[in-house]
Design an enzyme around this catalytic site. Structure first.
Site, short mmCIF file in Angstrom:
data_model
loop_
_atom_site.label_atom_id
_atom_site.label_comp_id
_atom_site.label_asym_id
_atom_site.label_seq_id
_atom_site.Cartn_x
_atom_site.Cartn_y
_atom_site.Cartn_z
N HIS A 178 -5.67 0.49 -3.63
CA HIS A 178 -5.70 1.55 -4.64
C HIS A 178 -6.13 1.04 -6.00
CE1 HIS A 178 -3.77 3.87 -1.45
NE2 HIS A 178 -4.42 4.86 -2.03
N ARG B 236 -4.96 -2.80 3.99
CA ARG B 236 -6.16 -2.60 3.17
C ARG B 236 -6.09 -3.30 1.82
NH1 ARG B 236 -5.34 3.86 1.82
NH2 ARG B 236 -6.54 3.51 -0.08
N GLU C 241 -5.22 10.47 8.76
CA GLU C 241 -5.37 9.06 8.38
C GLU C 241 -4.50 8.14 9.23
OE1 GLU C 241 -4.72 8.84 4.17
OE2 GLU C 241 -2.92 10.07 4.21
N ASN D 239 -9.81 5.51 4.51
CA ASN D 239 -9.24 4.24 4.03
C ASN D 239 -8.03 3.87 4.86
OD1 ASN D 239 -11.09 4.65 2.03
ND2 ASN D 239 -9.61 5.44 0.56
N ASP D 240 -7.15 4.86 5.06
CA ASP D 240 -5.96 4.58 5.85
C ASP D 240 -6.26 4.63 7.34
OD1 ASP D 240 -3.81 3.94 4.14
OD2 ASP D 240 -3.88 5.98 3.37
N CYS E 195 -12.54 12.22 2.79
CA CYS E 195 -12.28 11.91 1.39
C CYS E 195 -11.99 10.43 1.16
CB CYS E 195 -11.14 12.78 0.84
SG CYS E 195 -9.57 12.49 1.66
N ARG F 213 -3.44 16.98 -3.50
CA ARG F 213 -2.69 16.27 -2.46
C ARG F 213 -1.26 16.08 -2.92
NH1 ARG F 213 -4.38 10.39 -0.39
NH2 ARG F 213 -3.68 9.73 -2.45
C1 PEP Z 1 -7.61 7.57 2.45
O1 PEP Z 1 -6.66 7.01 2.97
O2 PEP Z 1 -8.78 7.49 2.88
C2 PEP Z 1 -7.41 8.39 1.24
C3 PEP Z 1 -8.40 9.11 0.74
O3 PEP Z 1 -6.21 8.33 0.62
P1 PEP Z 1 -5.73 7.07 -0.24
O4 PEP Z 1 -6.90 6.17 -0.43
O5 PEP Z 1 -5.20 7.58 -1.53
O6 PEP Z 1 -4.66 6.46 0.61
MG MG Z 2 -4.68 7.56 2.43
#
Ligand code: PEP
Ligand code: MG
Length: 625
Positions: free
Chosen positions: A238, A519, A485, A508-509, A556, A382
């Site tokens: 993040h 990650r 995710e 991402n998750d 996203c 979210r």
């Molecule tokens: C993701 O996990 O892809 C996502 C968009 O949420 P975050 O990156 O905030 O965990």
């Molecule tokens: Mg996420």
């Protein structure tokens, strides 16, 4: 001496500037430039702070009971001696005098210099004295918070950093980013617009830190840093995500960077390759300046696409949405040509508040601000996603891991946290429902994996609605979606879709949990692979299932904003992408050049190959010609 450090590229472009080293624990120290006329007052603040600490130590020494260990009194003597040591105080004054740093920034800058010298000492006894210097500086920093700056709480308009006095011709580019809102003093080098204008032609600054938490990174958003480097972090940590949203070149996971780079060194951050060059020779610097100019030209060219609708060559309309962290980012989203907000990461409103969470009204104001700023375009809010590398309290990823359970990414995070705090969850839902009275709002729930969670979410929304009704407060209608995710949700996607109005894939998750790769951990970042066949298969499955169910689906995660994946995602049938506003133009350009009828081969190879990235390279190259 010139050296190179290698890390993980986070956001594109080249930054060239002087290093400002910030220790993770001191990220919240105020950093700002003072006006030349205020130098004497700032030095006076240092003197007062030093005297106050000296008095404090003398009292401690005098009150020491006779039975106290002798070492304690000796330690106080060492601290008193350090307080009067020229390498601490005189050198700190020089940072104020020569560079116009405020007292706190000057002290922490000098501490970084001294810490480095102690680290390099052979003698273990002497090496350990670093802790003493740190303690003395900490005391002085605490004391400084009690001594109001002699200057007004905002630096005088026109406060400018002086010309570099430390050798090395500056690249002569503007440091550029100004805070249009009230300046944020804590933790960021900030400038009023007036002061920022005056930075033009002065040395730009780049931030170097061992670790910066996502929340602290957010504070740097309104700073004058033109790039940054951290020792830890992965590409989709993040901290990296917030950095990317700042749209400045950045490298994370550069392991030794904060040890090898010294305060004030000239640093080139190559955000395209992850290379950091420290004190580059002139010819190398010239090459990077050339690349810097090229990438600025390319950006200017892409910016012209702002008002062009994203439609493929064969007529498919593609929705390009923005990911935002704060309501104020909505303006950036609009300016980039976003058709709405596909992901508002609300957790950033919850962080670094010393445990006090924003109440319903404060949240409502923030969501309403974003909704109104988007002028009728949809805003996907979210629900809070704290935990893992986004702790509520100030901490870097490493500390968070230590403080928040054995493996926080698998722990009480996102919807799990919200359901464990039902009052807080309903409070957020009420605030969102109220904001929905001002424009189109979608509620997005992170990390849903269990059917029991779905029912709990529905119940919480129903109760929040009823509470608002009972209180006679206005509320709007919302659609409710789930973030896909967790692989479990992707596997049973068809059944999940029955309960939601839409889904959004958090790649991402999804990658993190599918491949069992943290990650945020640079040690395994080479295994964090969006091209892994399992990841692509899950993605394709979710997009196809949503189409079959007739429900909207978006992506996203960072993949949506990476133009390398645009054709592939289009080939899977994706028509809605949500990304950092700064990525929109490049992805749009890809969309405009794509004919989805020519993607069959690409999709087939990607889903069949053991190594899809390599296997699809030629096809992707041809598509781009
Ligand atoms: C993701 O996990 O892809 C996502 C968009 O949420 P975050 O990156 O905030 O965990
Ligand atoms: Mg996420």
């Amino acid at each position: 001496m010139s050296i190179q450090v290698f890390g993980i590229q986070v956001s594109r472009g080249v930054a060239i500037g002087r290093a400002v080293l910030v220790a993770s624990s001191r990220v919240d120290v105020a950093h700002y430039y003072i006006a030349a006329a205020d130098v004497p007052q700032e030095i006076e603040r240092l003197r007062l702070a030093r005297n106050a600490v000296a008095d404090e130590l003398e009292v401690l020494k005098a009150d020491m009971p006779p039975e106290a260990p002798h070492e304690l009194a000796a330690l106080l003597d060492v601290h008193l001696m350090l307080l009067h040591d020229e390498t601490v105080i005189a050198a700190t004054k020089n940072w104020v005098r020569d560079r116009h740093y405020n007292a706190e920034w000057a002290l922490s800058a000098q501490l970084e210099v001294l810490a480095r010298q102690f680290d390099e000492m052979e003698d273990p006894y002497l090496r350990e004295r670093k802790a003493d210097v740190e303690q003395v500086v900490e005391r002085m920093l605490r004391e400084l918070t009690q001594i109001a700056p002699g200057v007004p709480t905002t630096p005088a308009a026109g406060a400018v950093p002086p010309a570099s006095g430390n050798g090395g011709a500056g690249p002569g580019q503007a440091a550029g980013v100004a805070s249009a809102a009230a300046p944020v003093w804590r933790g960021a080098v900030v400038a009023t617009p007036a002061a920022a204008r005056d930075f033009a032609g002065e040395d730009p600054l780049v931030l170097v830190a061992a670790d910066v938490s996502p929340a602290d990174m957010l504070q740097f958003k309104r700073s004058v840093f033109t790039g940054f480097v951290t020792d830890v972090g992965g590409r989709t940590s993040h901290t990296a995500i917030v950095a990317r949203s700042m749209d400045i070149p950045a490298v994370v996971g550069a392991r030794e960077a904060s040890r090898l780079i010294r305060q004030d060194d000239w640093v080139v951050i190559d955000g395209d390759t992850g290379v950091v060059v420290v004190n580059p020779p002139p010819i190398v610097l010239e090459e990077y300046r050339f690349r810097q100019r090229q990438s600025e030209l390319e950006r200017a060219r892409l910016a012209r696409l702002r008002n062009t609708p994203a439609v493929t060559l064969d007529g498919h309309v593609v929705e390009l949405l923005a990911n935002i962290e704060l309501p104020g980012d909505a303006d950036t989203a609009l300016a980039a040509g976003a058709m709405g907000v596909g992901l508002f990461r609300t957790e950033f409103l919850f962080m670094n508040r010393g445990g006090a969470l924003p109440d319903e009204d404060e949240q409502y104001e923030a969501y309403r601000e974003a909704v109104q700023a988007m002028r009728g375009l949809p805003v996907t809010i979210r629900t809070v996603d704290v935990g893992a590398d986004k702790p509520l309290e100030r901490a870097g990823a490493a500390e968070a891991r230590h403080d928040h359970g054995l493996n926080p990414a698998l722990g009480l995070r996102a919807i799990r946290w919200s359901l464990a705090e039902p009052g807080m969850f309903r409070q957020q839902l009420r605030a969102i429902l109220r904001a929905a009275a001002h424009g189109p709002v979608q509620v997005l729930v992170p990390m849903v994996a269990h059917f029991g969670e779905i029912h709990a979410i529905q119940e919480a929304i129903a109760r929040a609605r009823q509470q608002l009704g009972d209180a006679g407060k206005a509320q709007g209608s919302v659609t409710v979606g789930a973030m896909i995710e967790v692989p479990a949700a992707a596997v049973v996607i068809s059944r999940f879709l029955r309960h939601f109005d839409f889904v959004s894939v958090g790649t991402n998750d999804l990658i993190q949990y599918t491949l069992a790769i943290d990650r945020a951990d640079e040690a395994v970042s080479h295994l964090y692979d969006p091209w892994h066949p399992a990841v692509l298969a899950l993605l394709q499955q979710v997009i196809a299932a949503a189409a079959t169910a007739g429900k909207p689906v978006s992506v996203c995660g960072e993949m949506a904003g990476d133009a390398t994946f645009t054709e592939l995602l289009l080939s899977f049938g994706l028509r809605s992408f949500s990304m950092h506003p700064s990525c929109i133009a490049e992805v749009k350009q890809r969309v405009l050049r794509t004919d989805t009828r020519q993607l069959t081969e690409l999709q087939r190879i990607a889903l069949d190959a053991d190594a899809p990235e390599a296997a699809t390279r030629t096809v992707r190259g041809k598509l781009r010609q």
